[in-house]
Design a protein around this motif. Sequence first.
Motif, PDB file in Angstrom:
ATOM      1  N   ALA A 109      -4.570  23.306   6.232  1.00  0.00           N
ATOM      2  CA  ALA A 109      -4.485  24.103   5.008  1.00  0.00           C
ATOM      3  C   ALA A 109      -4.672  23.497   3.584  1.00  0.00           C
ATOM      4  O   ALA A 109      -5.006  23.900   2.802  1.00  0.00           O
ATOM      5  CB  ALA A 109      -2.688  24.429   5.170  1.00  0.00           C
ATOM      6  N   ASP A 110      -4.411  22.218   3.887  1.00  0.00           N
ATOM      7  CA  ASP A 110      -4.305  21.224   2.487  1.00  0.00           C
ATOM      8  C   ASP A 110      -5.776  21.175   2.027  1.00  0.00           C
ATOM      9  O   ASP A 110      -6.158  21.124   0.791  1.00  0.00           O
ATOM     10  CB  ASP A 110      -4.082  19.716   2.787  1.00  0.00           C
ATOM     11  N   ARG A 121       6.101  12.708   6.651  1.00  0.00           N
ATOM     12  CA  ARG A 121       6.312  13.972   7.591  1.00  0.00           C
ATOM     13  C   ARG A 121       5.931  15.074   6.675  1.00  0.00           C
ATOM     14  O   ARG A 121       5.456  15.042   5.523  1.00  0.00           O
ATOM     15  CB  ARG A 121       8.018  14.240   7.486  1.00  0.00           C
ATOM     16  N   ARG A 122       5.412  16.402   7.401  1.00  0.00           N
ATOM     17  CA  ARG A 122       4.720  17.295   6.679  1.00  0.00           C
ATOM     18  C   ARG A 122       6.138  17.928   5.507  1.00  0.00           C
ATOM     19  O   ARG A 122       7.223  18.316   5.889  1.00  0.00           O
ATOM     20  CB  ARG A 122       4.736  18.466   7.782  1.00  0.00           C
ATOM     21  N   THR A 123       5.690  18.108   4.555  1.00  0.00           N
ATOM     22  CA  THR A 123       6.321  18.504   3.425  1.00  0.00           C
ATOM     23  C   THR A 123       6.133  20.136   3.041  1.00  0.00           C
ATOM     24  O   THR A 123       6.950  20.655   2.399  1.00  0.00           O
ATOM     25  CB  THR A 123       6.027  18.042   1.896  1.00  0.00           C
ATOM     26  N   GLY A 124       5.220  20.615   3.831  1.00  0.00           N
ATOM     27  CA  GLY A 124       4.829  22.205   3.647  1.00  0.00           C
ATOM     28  C   GLY A 124       5.881  23.104   4.047  1.00  0.00           C
ATOM     29  O   GLY A 124       6.283  23.894   3.273  1.00  0.00           O
ATOM     30  N   VAL A 126      -7.960  14.453  -0.636  1.00  0.00           N
ATOM     31  CA  VAL A 126      -6.786  15.170   0.120  1.00  0.00           C
ATOM     32  C   VAL A 126      -6.712  14.557   1.465  1.00  0.00           C
ATOM     33  O   VAL A 126      -5.667  13.909   1.979  1.00  0.00           O
ATOM     34  CB  VAL A 126      -6.954  16.549   0.219  1.00  0.00           C
ATOM     35  N   GLN A 135      -1.568  17.863  11.085  1.00  0.00           N
ATOM     36  CA  GLN A 135      -1.659  18.308   9.838  1.00  0.00           C
ATOM     37  C   GLN A 135      -2.581  19.548   9.500  1.00  0.00           C
ATOM     38  O   GLN A 135      -2.179  20.413   8.383  1.00  0.00           O
ATOM     39  CB  GLN A 135      -2.083  17.331   8.760  1.00  0.00           C
ATOM     40  N   PRO A 174      -5.930  10.499   1.896  1.00  0.00           N
ATOM     41  CA  PRO A 174      -4.578   9.904   1.571  1.00  0.00           C
ATOM     42  C   PRO A 174      -3.800  10.582   2.433  1.00  0.00           C
ATOM     43  O   PRO A 174      -2.678   9.956   2.815  1.00  0.00           O
ATOM     44  CB  PRO A 174      -4.511  10.778   0.197  1.00  0.00           C
ATOM     45  N   ASN A 175      -3.887  11.804   3.090  1.00  0.00           N
ATOM     46  CA  ASN A 175      -3.039  12.263   4.183  1.00  0.00           C
ATOM     47  C   ASN A 175      -2.794  11.701   5.283  1.00  0.00           C
ATOM     48  O   ASN A 175      -1.885  11.482   6.074  1.00  0.00           O
ATOM     49  CB  ASN A 175      -3.392  13.897   4.504  1.00  0.00           C
TER      50      ASN A 175
END
Lengths: 276, 326
Positions: A166-167, A272-275, A185, A163, A188-189
Amino acid sequence: MKPVSSGGVRAALILATLGFLALFLFLPLVVVFTEALAKGIEAYALALVEPDALSAIRLTLTVAAIAVPVNLVFGVVAAWAITKFEFPGKSLLITLIDLPFSVSPVVAGLIYVLVFGAQGWLGPWLTEHDIQIVFAVPGIVLATVFVTFPFVARELIPLMLEQGSADEEAALSLGASGLQTFLRVTLPNVRWGLLYGVLLCNARAMGEFGAVSVVSGHLRGLTNTMPLHVEILYNEYNFVAAFAVASLLAALALLTLVLKSLVEARFHPHERRTGS
Amino acid sequence: MIRLEGITKTYGTYAALQGIDLSVRDGEFLALLGPSGSGKTTLLRIIAGLAFPDSGRVLFNGEDVTQLKVAQRKVGFVFQHYALFKHMTIADNVGFGLSVRSRRERPSAAAIRARAHELLELVQLAGLADRYPAQLSGGQRQRVALARALAVEPQMLLLDEPFGALDAKVRKTLRRWLRDLHRQMGLTSIFVTHDQEEALELADRIVVMDKGLIEQVGTAEQVYMEPASAFVSDFVGETNHLPGGFHVRPHDIEIVEGEGQPVRVENVFRKGGNWRIEGRHQALGQVIEFDLDAQRTPPLVGALVQVRPQRLKAFTGNPEDFHEHA
Ligand SMILES: Nc1ncnc2c1ncn2[C@@H]1O[C@H](COP(=O)(O)OP(=O)(O)OP(=O)(O)O)[C@@H](O)[C@H]1O
Ligand SMILES: [Mg+2]
């Protein structure tokens, strides 16, 4: 590849897998429950409410109730440190986290005896202050914590590496404090991975035999956990009682499996990464 | 006003930035343009307070903020991959910056939600407030990231490759939209790009970077017409390299009747409103590219045409300039 031949191969592979599972997983489970109930439900229930059994169940729950939260905190802190910061000795720390996986649990238990036992390094000091660790509950807790500490960290590290940060940086740039960033952040991730790690950690904490066996001293009603109690009953040819207690452990394993698949079902489609 | 003085940054032994001096005016829309690895992101992160320079100073309105963390600098940062919080709704994402304020400064939940809706309207996503990031397209996510950054009323906006991950069509629409938004709000903005077209179209001024150094700062017109170095001439727009360090752009070479330099045509194709002609310069022996208005009849492949460069630019002291332009 021709569909016909691949179909044949597939069927053979599936059959082999199922056969293997039936032999090594399903059959033992069935045996545990049939043996436990061999003399009827009453004998089964009696074996579970007998004082030594109750004490073993209580001790196992106590040990897990201490070891799991400790390793939850340790795992999160270690994963956080390893994935979000650069520091000297980082690769050594990663190796150390894996140590309990590569060391035999019996050796782990022996180390505690060597350090905390009456003849051990800290033995004289502990005796002087009237603290008993080995052959008592504290030793069992310590051994269990040691054996189970990789589970949470191992689950979190790859997840947090993937991950990136960045978040977290986004949260900080929006004015969040370090603690807010962590709670709102980071946590929860990784929540599903964390839950998964806790489940595995708990299953192992309740089921651990080797390390606990070395430090326990096998005092009935005092320092016997469920797995140890099962062994004692079995060695006394008290099969119904042994399998009755074992059936609780088996039920725990089944429950863990069910929860684990529930977690995975949530984990996969959504996390999954939504970025990108 | 943002001022950077002598910024350097080294990763291990690699000098990512080797002494950057730059002033950004209030309300300006500035582009950091350069090839991959030139240090654009590093510089942007240092301005934001997400990274810290080894030496040099960062000044906001004359105040030294070099040691301040990102949270104290009041900057809005838009990440290349948006970095939206995927477990929060779009409205919660946008309201995040307000919701983490200390109790005294924090608006009520209703006020935060109202503000989030206001911003979502600004970025034209009013209907999507209750969705999750995973349910949005790339362009929509980008606009959410922008709204989220604007929610905390930053004194400047920093964008790292804001359109990098989008397809060409969406890029273009979003680019125009961002320019309009900037005109409307007048917020000092710096964006990173390695797409020269994007920089030329959007920016008031362009900072061209290479290997951790600024090569030139200027308007699109200056950077294109008066490149300060061979690198800029090459990186911004297309250039033919001629022997002696001379650069000439394809549209600055004309086909002439009568006396000129003979070129044997090797390839002709349409490029927008022009014909692009590739031909071998007979005297130099190298291939050059030049343009011809598409209204005119293009020469045939194999024909010999006479050309004359209209604007040559000389860059000396760089042996690279003598290489043939591929
Ligand atoms: N955290 C880091 N650790 C080590 N090296 C880094 C780090 N960040 C950047 N670099 C190096 O610094 C140089 C500049 O990187 P930077 O990300 O600023 O380039 P960029 O201009 O943004 O490139 P791109 O267009 O590819 O994003 C690169 O060579 C990169 O490898
Ligand atoms: Mg970059």
